[in-house]
Design a protein around this motif. Structure first.
Motif, PDB file in Angstrom:
ATOM      1  N   ASN A 168      -5.829  15.927   3.699  1.00 33.02           N
ATOM      2  CA  ASN A 168      -5.500  14.628   4.283  1.00 33.02           C
ATOM      3  C   ASN A 168      -4.251  14.824   5.132  1.00 33.02           C
ATOM      4  O   ASN A 168      -3.235  15.293   4.633  1.00 33.02           O
ATOM      5  CB  ASN A 168      -5.215  13.593   3.199  1.00 33.02           C
ATOM      6  N   THR A 169      -4.331  14.467   6.394  1.00 31.55           N
ATOM      7  CA  THR A 169      -3.191  14.621   7.283  1.00 31.55           C
ATOM      8  C   THR A 169      -2.640  13.254   7.626  1.00 31.55           C
ATOM      9  O   THR A 169      -3.359  12.402   8.141  1.00 31.55           O
ATOM     10  CB  THR A 169      -3.608  15.360   8.570  1.00 31.55           C
ATOM     11  N   PHE A 170      -1.349  13.050   7.304  1.00 37.52           N
ATOM     12  CA  PHE A 170      -0.713  11.783   7.625  1.00 37.52           C
ATOM     13  C   PHE A 170       0.762  12.016   7.883  1.00 37.52           C
ATOM     14  O   PHE A 170       1.324  13.030   7.505  1.00 37.52           O
ATOM     15  CB  PHE A 170      -0.905  10.753   6.500  1.00 37.52           C
ATOM     16  N   ARG A 171       1.381  11.075   8.560  1.00 41.43           N
ATOM     17  CA  ARG A 171       2.812  11.145   8.863  1.00 41.43           C
ATOM     18  C   ARG A 171       3.497   9.971   8.178  1.00 41.43           C
ATOM     19  O   ARG A 171       3.076   8.833   8.312  1.00 41.43           O
ATOM     20  CB  ARG A 171       3.033  11.068  10.368  1.00 41.43           C
ATOM     21  N   VAL A 172       4.555  10.286   7.438  1.00 40.17           N
ATOM     22  CA  VAL A 172       5.327   9.247   6.756  1.00 40.17           C
ATOM     23  C   VAL A 172       6.199   8.545   7.785  1.00 40.17           C
ATOM     24  O   VAL A 172       6.907   9.185   8.561  1.00 40.17           O
ATOM     25  CB  VAL A 172       6.193   9.867   5.637  1.00 40.17           C
ATOM     26  N   LEU A 173       6.152   7.195   7.799  1.00 40.56           N
ATOM     27  CA  LEU A 173       6.877   6.409   8.797  1.00 40.56           C
ATOM     28  C   LEU A 173       8.046   5.613   8.234  1.00 40.56           C
ATOM     29  O   LEU A 173       8.778   4.982   8.992  1.00 40.56           O
ATOM     30  CB  LEU A 173       5.906   5.427   9.477  1.00 40.56           C
ATOM     31  N   SER A 174       8.211   5.608   6.924  1.00 38.12           N
ATOM     32  CA  SER A 174       9.277   4.796   6.340  1.00 38.12           C
ATOM     33  C   SER A 174       9.818   5.455   5.081  1.00 38.12           C
ATOM     34  O   SER A 174       9.161   6.318   4.505  1.00 38.12           O
ATOM     35  CB  SER A 174       8.738   3.403   5.984  1.00 38.12           C
ATOM     36  N   PRO A 175      10.993   5.028   4.643  1.00 41.38           N
ATOM     37  CA  PRO A 175      11.475   5.513   3.350  1.00 41.38           C
ATOM     38  C   PRO A 175      10.556   4.995   2.234  1.00 41.38           C
ATOM     39  O   PRO A 175       9.887   3.969   2.391  1.00 41.38           O
ATOM     40  CB  PRO A 175      12.868   4.892   3.214  1.00 41.38           C
ATOM     41  N   ALA A 176      10.529   5.709   1.136  1.00 39.73           N
ATOM     42  CA  ALA A 176       9.693   5.299   0.006  1.00 39.73           C
ATOM     43  C   ALA A 176      10.287   4.075  -0.679  1.00 39.73           C
ATOM     44  O   ALA A 176      11.498   3.920  -0.776  1.00 39.73           O
ATOM     45  CB  ALA A 176       9.564   6.437  -0.999  1.00 39.73           C
ATOM     46  N   ILE A 177       9.400   3.220  -1.138  1.00 35.96           N
ATOM     47  CA  ILE A 177       9.773   2.108  -2.008  1.00 35.96           C
ATOM     48  C   ILE A 177       9.317   2.532  -3.401  1.00 35.96           C
ATOM     49  O   ILE A 177       8.153   2.884  -3.584  1.00 35.96           O
ATOM     50  CB  ILE A 177       9.055   0.810  -1.603  1.00 35.96           C
ATOM     51  N   VAL A 178      10.222   2.561  -4.352  1.00 35.88           N
ATOM     52  CA  VAL A 178       9.863   2.969  -5.706  1.00 35.88           C
ATOM     53  C   VAL A 178      10.157   1.831  -6.662  1.00 35.88           C
ATOM     54  O   VAL A 178      11.050   1.023  -6.438  1.00 35.88           O
ATOM     55  CB  VAL A 178      10.609   4.252  -6.148  1.00 35.88           C
ATOM     56  N   GLY A 179       9.371   1.753  -7.711  1.00 34.24           N
ATOM     57  CA  GLY A 179       9.578   0.676  -8.660  1.00 34.24           C
ATOM     58  C   GLY A 179       8.631   0.775  -9.831  1.00 34.24           C
ATOM     59  O   GLY A 179       8.071   1.834 -10.119  1.00 34.24           O
ATOM     60  N   TRP A 180       8.453  -0.351 -10.473  1.00 32.61           N
ATOM     61  CA  TRP A 180       7.604  -0.453 -11.657  1.00 32.61           C
ATOM     62  C   TRP A 180       6.535  -1.500 -11.428  1.00 32.61           C
ATOM     63  O   TRP A 180       6.749  -2.478 -10.717  1.00 32.61           O
ATOM     64  CB  TRP A 180       8.447  -0.804 -12.879  1.00 32.61           C
ATOM     65  N   GLU A 181       5.391  -1.281 -12.057  1.00 28.46           N
ATOM     66  CA  GLU A 181       4.247  -2.172 -11.907  1.00 28.46           C
ATOM     67  C   GLU A 181       3.679  -2.485 -13.280  1.00 28.46           C
ATOM     68  O   GLU A 181       3.612  -1.625 -14.156  1.00 28.46           O
ATOM     69  CB  GLU A 181       3.191  -1.474 -11.057  1.00 28.46           C
ATOM     70  N   ALA A 182       3.277  -3.730 -13.456  1.00 26.57           N
ATOM     71  CA  ALA A 182       2.575  -4.152 -14.671  1.00 26.57           C
ATOM     72  C   ALA A 182       1.527  -5.181 -14.259  1.00 26.57           C
ATOM     73  O   ALA A 182       1.654  -5.841 -13.232  1.00 26.57           O
ATOM     74  CB  ALA A 182       3.545  -4.758 -15.678  1.00 26.57           C
ATOM     75  N   TRP A 183       0.485  -5.300 -15.057  1.00 29.77           N
ATOM     76  CA  TRP A 183      -0.586  -6.250 -14.780  1.00 29.77           C
ATOM     77  C   TRP A 183      -0.597  -7.334 -15.847  1.00 29.77           C
ATOM     78  O   TRP A 183      -0.253  -7.098 -17.000  1.00 29.77           O
ATOM     79  CB  TRP A 183      -1.939  -5.539 -14.769  1.00 29.77           C
TER      80      TRP A 183
END
Length: 110
Positions: free
Chosen positions: A25-40
């Protein structure tokens, strides 16, 4: 007789999220990463809704017990990361009003 033009093909549905395919898969990162937590959270009518909050001390839900629980009775929190990418393979242009550049958001949950 059809009201649609001859040889008409329905356009493929576009999604704002990049789906990784098997292989390269070839892609270019365009932004800083957003990191966090997820729950449903599952509601009484069966609907499910994700909740996300940024990683960091002091962030998170006030009452974690309202979220779906794992087999041990603990809230199922998962770490996530997301960032905008340009999918070089698809070469998809941003859609008007999409609010995102390139081909969407690449997100991972672990």
């Amino acid at each position: 007789m059809s009201f649609l033009p001859e040889n008409y093909e329905i356009p493929a549905t576009q999604n704002s999220y990049m789906k990784l395919e098997k292989g390269e898969n070839t892609f270019r990162v365009l932004s800083p990463a957003i990191v966090g937590w997820e729950a449903w959270k599952t509601f009484p009518n069966g609907d499910k809704k994700p909740y996300r909050w940024p990683a960091g001390e002091g962030n998170g839900p006030a009452d974690p017990s309202v979220f779906d629980l794992d087999d041990n009775g603990n809230p199922k929190f998962k770490h996530f990361w997301a960032f905008l990418v340009w999918n070089v393979t698809l070469r998809r242009e941003p859609r008007p009003g999409d609010g995102r550049a390139g081909s969407g958001c690449l997100s991972g949950v672990g």
